[in-house]
Design a protein around this motif. Structure first.
Motif, PDB file in Angstrom:
ATOM      1  N   ALA A  50      -9.886  -5.174  -0.259  1.00 11.14           N
ATOM      2  CA  ALA A  50      -9.121  -4.310   0.631  1.00 11.14           C
ATOM      3  C   ALA A  50      -9.075  -4.901   2.040  1.00 11.14           C
ATOM      4  O   ALA A  50      -8.013  -4.992   2.669  1.00 11.14           O
ATOM      5  CB  ALA A  50      -9.722  -2.902   0.659  1.00 11.14           C
ATOM      6  N   VAL A  54      -5.817  -6.206   4.105  1.00  5.30           N
ATOM      7  CA  VAL A  54      -5.455  -5.683   5.425  1.00  5.30           C
ATOM      8  C   VAL A  54      -5.207  -6.840   6.401  1.00  5.30           C
ATOM      9  O   VAL A  54      -4.235  -6.853   7.140  1.00  5.30           O
ATOM     10  CB  VAL A  54      -6.581  -4.766   5.974  1.00  5.30           C
ATOM     11  CG1 VAL A  54      -6.365  -4.488   7.454  1.00  5.30           C
ATOM     12  CG2 VAL A  54      -6.628  -3.466   5.204  1.00  5.30           C
ATOM     13  N   SER A 114       1.835   1.881  -1.804  1.00  6.21           N
ATOM     14  CA  SER A 114       0.693   2.183  -0.936  1.00  6.21           C
ATOM     15  C   SER A 114      -0.465   1.220  -1.217  1.00  6.21           C
ATOM     16  O   SER A 114      -1.306   0.976  -0.358  1.00  6.21           O
ATOM     17  CB  SER A 114       0.223   3.632  -1.125  1.00  6.21           C
ATOM     18  OG  SER A 114      -0.548   3.791  -2.284  1.00  6.21           O
ATOM     19  N   ARG A 116       0.128  -1.827  -1.783  1.00  4.07           N
ATOM     20  CA  ARG A 116       0.683  -3.100  -1.339  1.00  4.07           C
ATOM     21  C   ARG A 116       0.584  -4.169  -2.423  1.00  4.07           C
ATOM     22  O   ARG A 116       0.172  -5.298  -2.161  1.00  4.07           O
ATOM     23  CB  ARG A 116      -0.021  -3.592  -0.057  1.00  4.07           C
ATOM     24  CG  ARG A 116       0.051  -2.645   1.111  1.00  4.07           C
ATOM     25  CD  ARG A 116       1.497  -2.432   1.592  1.00  4.07           C
ATOM     26  NE  ARG A 116       1.566  -1.737   2.882  1.00  4.07           N
ATOM     27  CZ  ARG A 116       1.722  -0.413   3.021  1.00  4.07           C
ATOM     28  NH1 ARG A 116       1.807   0.367   1.953  1.00  4.07           N
ATOM     29  NH2 ARG A 116       1.798   0.140   4.203  1.00  4.07           N
TER      30      ARG A 116
ATOM     31  N   VAL B   2       6.104  -0.971   7.927  1.00  5.17           N
ATOM     32  CA  VAL B   2       5.890   0.106   8.893  1.00  5.17           C
ATOM     33  C   VAL B   2       4.450   0.593   8.866  1.00  5.17           C
ATOM     34  O   VAL B   2       3.908   0.893   7.800  1.00  5.17           O
ATOM     35  CB  VAL B   2       6.826   1.288   8.577  1.00  5.17           C
ATOM     36  CG1 VAL B   2       6.571   2.435   9.532  1.00  5.17           C
ATOM     37  CG2 VAL B   2       8.270   0.843   8.643  1.00  5.17           C
ATOM     38  N   VAL B  46       4.677   4.277   4.407  1.00 12.40           N
ATOM     39  CA  VAL B  46       3.790   4.550   3.277  1.00 12.40           C
ATOM     40  C   VAL B  46       2.397   4.080   3.682  1.00 12.40           C
ATOM     41  O   VAL B  46       2.217   2.910   4.018  1.00 12.40           O
ATOM     42  CB  VAL B  46       4.236   3.800   1.997  1.00 12.40           C
ATOM     43  CG1 VAL B  46       3.232   4.013   0.863  1.00 12.40           C
ATOM     44  CG2 VAL B  46       5.629   4.250   1.562  1.00 12.40           C
ATOM     45  N   PRO B  47       1.406   4.966   3.672  1.00 16.57           N
ATOM     46  CA  PRO B  47       0.066   4.581   4.106  1.00 16.57           C
ATOM     47  C   PRO B  47      -0.451   3.372   3.324  1.00 16.57           C
ATOM     48  O   PRO B  47      -0.090   3.172   2.176  1.00 16.57           O
ATOM     49  CB  PRO B  47      -0.786   5.819   3.802  1.00 16.57           C
ATOM     50  CG  PRO B  47       0.167   6.939   3.732  1.00 16.57           C
ATOM     51  CD  PRO B  47       1.459   6.366   3.246  1.00 16.57           C
ATOM     52  N   ASN B  48      -1.298   2.619   3.958  1.00 16.29           N
ATOM     53  CA  ASN B  48      -1.902   1.445   3.348  1.00 16.29           C
ATOM     54  C   ASN B  48      -3.277   1.841   2.808  1.00 16.29           C
ATOM     55  O   ASN B  48      -4.222   2.052   3.574  1.00 16.29           O
ATOM     56  CB  ASN B  48      -2.018   0.344   4.410  1.00 16.29           C
ATOM     57  CG  ASN B  48      -2.515  -0.967   3.844  1.00 16.29           C
ATOM     58  OD1 ASN B  48      -3.338  -0.983   2.926  1.00 16.29           O
ATOM     59  ND2 ASN B  48      -2.028  -2.069   4.390  1.00 16.29           N
ATOM     60  N   MET B  49      -3.380   1.919   1.482  1.00 12.54           N
ATOM     61  CA  MET B  49      -4.633   2.346   0.848  1.00 12.54           C
ATOM     62  C   MET B  49      -5.779   1.379   1.147  1.00 12.54           C
ATOM     63  O   MET B  49      -6.931   1.781   1.221  1.00 12.54           O
ATOM     64  CB  MET B  49      -4.466   2.458  -0.671  1.00 12.54           C
ATOM     65  CG  MET B  49      -3.379   3.392  -1.111  1.00 12.54           C
ATOM     66  SD  MET B  49      -3.663   5.080  -0.542  1.00 12.54           S
ATOM     67  CE  MET B  49      -4.909   5.607  -1.719  1.00 12.54           C
ATOM     68  N   ALA B  50      -5.448   0.112   1.303  1.00 17.63           N
ATOM     69  CA  ALA B  50      -6.477  -0.892   1.586  1.00 17.63           C
ATOM     70  C   ALA B  50      -7.123  -0.610   2.933  1.00 17.63           C
ATOM     71  O   ALA B  50      -8.351  -0.602   3.069  1.00 17.63           O
ATOM     72  CB  ALA B  50      -5.867  -2.291   1.555  1.00 17.63           C
ATOM     73  N   ALA B  51      -6.297  -0.366   3.943  1.00 18.38           N
ATOM     74  CA  ALA B  51      -6.829  -0.083   5.277  1.00 18.38           C
ATOM     75  C   ALA B  51      -7.669   1.186   5.240  1.00 18.38           C
ATOM     76  O   ALA B  51      -8.743   1.273   5.851  1.00 18.38           O
ATOM     77  CB  ALA B  51      -5.685   0.060   6.268  1.00 18.38           C
ATOM     78  N   LEU B  53      -9.298   2.366   2.711  1.00 15.84           N
ATOM     79  CA  LEU B  53     -10.548   2.081   2.012  1.00 15.84           C
ATOM     80  C   LEU B  53     -11.526   1.329   2.919  1.00 15.84           C
ATOM     81  O   LEU B  53     -12.719   1.629   2.950  1.00 15.84           O
ATOM     82  CB  LEU B  53     -10.249   1.264   0.746  1.00 15.84           C
ATOM     83  CG  LEU B  53     -11.431   0.812  -0.100  1.00 15.84           C
ATOM     84  CD1 LEU B  53     -12.310   1.983  -0.507  1.00 15.84           C
ATOM     85  CD2 LEU B  53     -10.929   0.077  -1.337  1.00 15.84           C
TER      86      LEU B  53
END
Lengths: 337, 337
Positions: A50, A54, A114, A116, B2, B46-51, B53
């Motif tokens: 993750a 990022v 989401s 990515r 975004v 769309v939110p970044n799930m990695a960030a 986490l």
DNA sequence: GGGCAAAATGACAACGTTGACATTTTTGTT
DNA sequence: AACAAAAATGTCAACGTTGTCATTTTGCCC
């Protein structure tokens, strides 16, 4: 959880040096590398994908969208092909199932976005033309076991049902059969129509007249809840006044029921009646006695090569052709004399 | 792509306020919320799930490890059960297949760990006792369709093969059958042994003597490449001097071949011979004519409830019992008189 | 109108990595 | 011994979020 900072401190180097070792970058003194690797082992450090994503925006995850799994669960083979490619190429696989629901599908594309993910394979459980609901999601996508509607430019990979059926029909004709029955799949299936068309073309090319072929509809109605008339149609075909000497079936499951009808009518396969299928669904084709002659849908290869194509799309490579079609080879076994 | 910073700027609020809106946190003025949501829509954020986490260490991803997919591809049903639970509970699913290879499996657990998944389901394609190769990975894990070796404390969920076979045998006995054949699955399968044991116990309880039951070995050898003697054993059983009136099969695929043998011998099902299977593999059980009486393995429920159990383990809940066993109900259809 | 509490919003740093560039060390050549 | 180049290593900020705490605004009561 152990991080790169912890490893760096324990090894007496910088985070960046640990990163270099983990990622196999050059220009790291061998003694330093070994010391760092020893600490990694001791502390049980596992990189955080993750954090990596990022910082670098490089994803090693692929998504698989499946529509729904029909009663012939080939998804196992397509998905297995994809998985094996993924494993050979250091990729992880996210799997999601739409169950044929458009709203669910949209949600799935959003979820994939989401995460990515690098790209996605849209896998149809039966051969058809589709328009995925990506909306304005721009995930690199390859269609597997389906092709896009004309307005959509997705690359695809699909089986050559026509060629397989044509070759199989010629195989039957070459064995001397001149009165042939055909039990067709649900006409809603693209593969069903292709197979039937090829059968018609091949018997026409061989000079058979309309009275030499007897085509019956085995399955109809909405996909997933079809009306199954295979058994009764097979019985009817086989016990008529001038029955065919060979029976071609739209797929192996139809062949399965044709076998039951034939055996129930006291006929011997292939002595009294030859029976062939399509798709080489081995749960059926190898379990039947004698084993079934059929044309093999290349499910595993669809998955494996579909994944490979996706990789090329992700890497921005211009594909030689957008739509790949894989052959369905005839598999000759004991059911066709 | 975004980000939250872009949305914040466009909406004239802070990142934190956008985060509050996205996550549905309280104490956000309605007018502010609507304005932010409008911008999110307009910009396609769309939110970044990695960030997410990285910052919060909270994962919404589950892993599925499957060993290998046997020729009865039930994985579709177990995996589908898991997927449906995941979708209902806002979880994403990573899928990996070991193909029965210990080294591959260790690599999979490492990969899952690198993704910082919340937990994993270890799914065996056939009922057995196992010891997963997590090494010192501490991922919350639930075993599905298998249970742990005594030294391992993983919670599990598995089918009750014994109960299903016992009930099915009683069903056959209650229909008056007193001479019963049994074609067994590969003895290497735990389920095979449980089913046979239950059959033996039930016929003993009914007072049948050894001469009333004829047990044949249908499959043997290494799993995945078994020797299949089902057809010949079925023929032998059915054409003997004192054949059984009912034939119980270790699974539906064995029943399938038993049907072919019976029909090939000119016998009518169930008039001349009743045949029952086990597992309710519907590709087979519904395709057979008459449809097969069987005991249904609860594959979908194993997946669905396995996922639910995993969630409780992840949340640190003390499970009422570590090993859950699901019943296999008898499904009475037309093949048993 | 003032004071206090609640609601609303913002500031800031932190999570764990890595890209870009800087600095230090080492090696080789003259 | 000096100098230059290559090798090795380090510094720093950035990615996109969110937890924690601070600040500001609003509303209510006296």
């Amino acid at each position: 959880m152990v991080s790169i900072v912890d490893v760096a401190k324990a090894a007496g180097v910088s985070n960046k040096t640990v990163s270099r070792v983990v990622n196999g970058e050059p220009n790291v003194k061998p003694a330093t590398k070994e010391r760092v690797q020893g600490v990694i082992r001791d502390l049980g450090y596992v990189p955080n994908m993750a954090a990596r994503l990022v910082r670098s925006s490089r994803s090693l995850t692929l998504g698989i969208v499946t529509d729904f799994i029909s009663t012939t669960p080939y998804s196992g083979d397509i998905v297995r092909g994809i998985q094996e490619w993924a494993e050979e190429n250091g990729r992880t696989v996210l799997l999601a199932n739409t169950n044929g629901d458009r709203d669910k599908e949209r949600e799935i594309w959003r979820t994939f976005q989401s995460h990515r993910i690098g790209g996605a394979l849209y896998v149809s459980m039966y051969h058809r033309e589709i328009s995925p609901s990506l909306g304005d999601v721009a995930t690199p996508t390859v269609l597997v076991n389906c092709h896009p509607e004309p307005a959509n430019g997705y690359p695809s990979i699909e089986p050559n049902d026509y060629q397989g059926s044509h070759d199989l029909t010629r195989y039957v004709l070459e064995r001397g059969h001149r009165r042939i029955g055909y039990i067709r799949l649900n006409p809603k299936l693209l593969g069903a129509e292709l197979r039937l068309s090829a059968f018609r073309e091949a018997v026409r090319e061989a000079g058979l007249s309309d009275s030499d072929v007897d085509i019956r509809l085995g399955m109809e109605g909405p996909i997933g809840s079809e009306t199954n008339r295979v058994y009764s149609q097979a019985q009817d075909l086989l016990t008529g006044s001038n029955p065919p000497t060979a029976l071609m079936c739209g797929n192996d499951e139809i062949a399965f029921q044709a076998y039951l009808a034939a055996l129930g009518a006291g006929l011997r396969i292939p002595e009294d009646i030859s029976i062939v299928g399509f798709d080489d669904f081995q749960t059926v084709s190898l379990a039947l006695k004698p084993e079934l002659t059929t044309a093999a849908l290349p499910y595993y290869a669809l998955g494996y090569r579909g994944a490979d194509r996706l990789m090329r799309v992700i890497e921005g490579e211009k594909l030689r052709e957008d739509h790949l079609v894989l052959e369905c080879p005839v598999v000759a076994r004991g059911s066709c004399k």
